[in-house]
Design a protein around this motif. Structure first.
Motif, PDB file in Angstrom:
ATOM      1  N   LYS A   1      -3.896   7.617  30.820  1.00  8.35           N
ATOM      2  CA  LYS A   1      -4.109   7.370  29.396  1.00  8.35           C
ATOM      3  C   LYS A   1      -4.145   5.880  29.092  1.00  8.35           C
ATOM      4  N   SER A   2      -3.283   5.110  29.737  1.00 13.04           N
ATOM      5  CA  SER A   2      -3.258   3.673  29.538  1.00 13.04           C
ATOM      6  C   SER A   2      -4.557   3.041  30.026  1.00 13.04           C
ATOM      7  N   PHE A   3      -5.031   3.465  31.190  1.00 16.64           N
ATOM      8  CA  PHE A   3      -6.291   2.959  31.745  1.00 16.64           C
ATOM      9  C   PHE A   3      -7.453   3.283  30.817  1.00 16.64           C
ATOM     10  N   ASN A   4      -7.537   4.531  30.362  1.00 16.49           N
ATOM     11  CA  ASN A   4      -8.626   4.944  29.470  1.00 16.49           C
ATOM     12  C   ASN A   4      -8.582   4.213  28.143  1.00 16.49           C
ATOM     13  N   ALA A   5      -7.380   3.995  27.613  1.00 16.40           N
ATOM     14  CA  ALA A   5      -7.255   3.270  26.343  1.00 16.40           C
ATOM     15  C   ALA A   5      -7.742   1.832  26.492  1.00 16.40           C
ATOM     16  N   ALA A   6      -7.367   1.182  27.597  1.00 15.79           N
ATOM     17  CA  ALA A   6      -7.819  -0.194  27.832  1.00 15.79           C
ATOM     18  C   ALA A   6      -9.337  -0.231  27.991  1.00 15.79           C
ATOM     19  N   PHE A   7      -9.877   0.738  28.716  1.00 14.23           N
ATOM     20  CA  PHE A   7     -11.326   0.803  28.918  1.00 14.23           C
ATOM     21  C   PHE A   7     -12.060   0.937  27.584  1.00 14.23           C
ATOM     22  N   LYS A   8     -11.625   1.859  26.753  1.00 17.00           N
ATOM     23  CA  LYS A   8     -12.274   2.068  25.456  1.00 17.00           C
ATOM     24  C   LYS A   8     -12.147   0.838  24.558  1.00 17.00           C
ATOM     25  N   ARG A   9     -10.941   0.284  24.501  1.00 18.60           N
ATOM     26  CA  ARG A   9     -10.691  -0.857  23.624  1.00 18.60           C
ATOM     27  C   ARG A   9     -11.526  -2.070  24.037  1.00 18.60           C
ATOM     28  N   GLU A  10     -11.615  -2.324  25.346  1.00 17.32           N
ATOM     29  CA  GLU A  10     -12.275  -3.535  25.819  1.00 17.32           C
ATOM     30  C   GLU A  10     -13.782  -3.397  25.985  1.00 17.32           C
TER      31      GLU A  10
ATOM     32  N   ALA B   1     -19.612  -0.182  31.713  1.00 13.22           N
ATOM     33  CA  ALA B   1     -18.523   0.403  32.515  1.00 13.22           C
ATOM     34  C   ALA B   1     -18.424  -0.302  33.864  1.00 13.22           C
ATOM     35  N   PHE B   2     -19.559  -0.550  34.499  1.00 12.11           N
ATOM     36  CA  PHE B   2     -19.562  -1.232  35.794  1.00 12.11           C
ATOM     37  C   PHE B   2     -18.989  -2.636  35.677  1.00 12.11           C
ATOM     38  N   HIS B   3     -19.423  -3.393  34.680  1.00 15.48           N
ATOM     39  CA  HIS B   3     -18.922  -4.761  34.492  1.00 15.48           C
ATOM     40  C   HIS B   3     -17.427  -4.765  34.213  1.00 15.48           C
ATOM     41  N   TRP B   4     -16.966  -3.837  33.382  1.00 15.11           N
ATOM     42  CA  TRP B   4     -15.542  -3.780  33.056  1.00 15.11           C
ATOM     43  C   TRP B   4     -14.722  -3.413  34.285  1.00 15.11           C
ATOM     44  N   LEU B   5     -15.171  -2.423  35.042  1.00  9.77           N
ATOM     45  CA  LEU B   5     -14.431  -2.006  36.234  1.00  9.77           C
ATOM     46  C   LEU B   5     -14.399  -3.106  37.288  1.00  9.77           C
ATOM     47  N   THR B   6     -15.493  -3.839  37.417  1.00 12.25           N
ATOM     48  CA  THR B   6     -15.521  -4.951  38.364  1.00 12.25           C
ATOM     49  C   THR B   6     -14.492  -6.000  37.970  1.00 12.25           C
ATOM     50  N   ARG B   7     -14.456  -6.342  36.695  1.00 13.56           N
ATOM     51  CA  ARG B   7     -13.462  -7.308  36.207  1.00 13.56           C
ATOM     52  C   ARG B   7     -12.047  -6.768  36.358  1.00 13.56           C
ATOM     53  N   TYR B   8     -11.850  -5.510  36.014  1.00 16.71           N
ATOM     54  CA  TYR B   8     -10.521  -4.893  36.080  1.00 16.71           C
ATOM     55  C   TYR B   8      -9.982  -4.902  37.504  1.00 16.71           C
ATOM     56  N   ASN B   9     -10.836  -4.617  38.462  1.00 18.63           N
ATOM     57  CA  ASN B   9     -10.391  -4.500  39.850  1.00 18.63           C
ATOM     58  C   ASN B   9     -10.352  -5.810  40.611  1.00 18.63           C
ATOM     59  N   THR B  10     -10.999  -6.843  40.127  1.00 16.61           N
ATOM     60  CA  THR B  10     -11.051  -8.084  40.907  1.00 16.61           C
ATOM     61  C   THR B  10     -10.466  -9.301  40.201  1.00 16.61           C
ATOM     62  N   ARG B  11     -10.751  -9.464  38.912  1.00 18.03           N
ATOM     63  CA  ARG B  11     -10.359 -10.713  38.247  1.00 18.03           C
ATOM     64  C   ARG B  11      -9.234 -10.575  37.230  1.00 18.03           C
ATOM     65  N   ARG B  12      -9.036  -9.414  36.692  1.00 18.31           N
ATOM     66  CA  ARG B  12      -8.029  -9.236  35.639  1.00 18.31           C
ATOM     67  C   ARG B  12      -6.624  -9.412  36.217  1.00 18.31           C
ATOM     68  N   ARG B  13      -5.801 -10.176  35.505  1.00 20.65           N
ATOM     69  CA  ARG B  13      -4.433 -10.382  35.977  1.00 20.65           C
ATOM     70  C   ARG B  13      -3.570  -9.162  35.667  1.00 20.65           C
ATOM     71  N   HIS B  14      -2.754  -8.774  36.628  1.00 17.38           N
ATOM     72  CA  HIS B  14      -1.899  -7.605  36.489  1.00 17.38           C
ATOM     73  C   HIS B  14      -0.432  -8.025  36.517  1.00 17.38           C
ATOM     74  N   SER B  15       0.355  -7.458  35.619  1.00 16.34           N
ATOM     75  CA  SER B  15       1.776  -7.805  35.567  1.00 16.34           C
ATOM     76  C   SER B  15       2.496  -7.374  36.840  1.00 16.34           C
ATOM     77  N   ARG B  16       2.075  -6.282  37.426  1.00 15.89           N
ATOM     78  CA  ARG B  16       2.707  -5.783  38.652  1.00 15.89           C
ATOM     79  C   ARG B  16       2.489  -6.732  39.831  1.00 15.89           C
ATOM     80  N   LEU B  17       1.460  -7.555  39.764  1.00 15.48           N
ATOM     81  CA  LEU B  17       1.141  -8.498  40.836  1.00 15.48           C
ATOM     82  C   LEU B  17       1.578  -9.917  40.504  1.00 15.48           C
ATOM     83  N   GLY B  18       2.497 -10.046  39.553  1.00 11.09           N
ATOM     84  CA  GLY B  18       2.981 -11.366  39.166  1.00 11.09           C
ATOM     85  C   GLY B  18       1.957 -12.157  38.385  1.00 11.09           C
TER      86      GLY B  18
END
Length: 80
Positions: free
Chosen positions: A14-23, A41-58
């Motif tokens: 749900k969190s992933f889908n909400a971020a996808f829709k919002r962004e 969708a492709f551009h967003w997923l590419t950014r999400y998986n490669t460039r977006r900063r994640h709190s879990r990864l510091g």
């Protein structure tokens, strides 16, 4: 994912889908064509998986996190 019936069962999805829709929609109700929806969708997923900063990864992107890991060399013995 949590166990079936737990409150955390779909929390990550749900969190992933909400971020996808919002962004991707950014206040729009939809896309003019299926092609544009797929490209967004492709551009967003590419950014999400490669460039977006994640709190879990510091607060690092997955690429930066992977590059910071020490490289390990595995020696394989040859089978007889």
């Amino acid at each position: 994912m949590g166990a079936i019936g737990s409150s955390a069962d779909n929390a990550a999805a749900k969190s992933f889908n909400a971020a996808f829709k919002r962004e991707t929609l950014k206040g729009q109700k939809g896309w003019p064509s299926e092609r544009e929806a797929r490209l967004d969708a492709f551009h967003w997923l590419t950014r999400y998986n490669t460039r977006r900063r994640h709190s879990r990864l510091g607060q690092r992107s997955p690429i930066a996190y992977k590059n910071a890991l020490p490289s390990t060399t595995i020696a394989l013995t040859q089978a007889a």
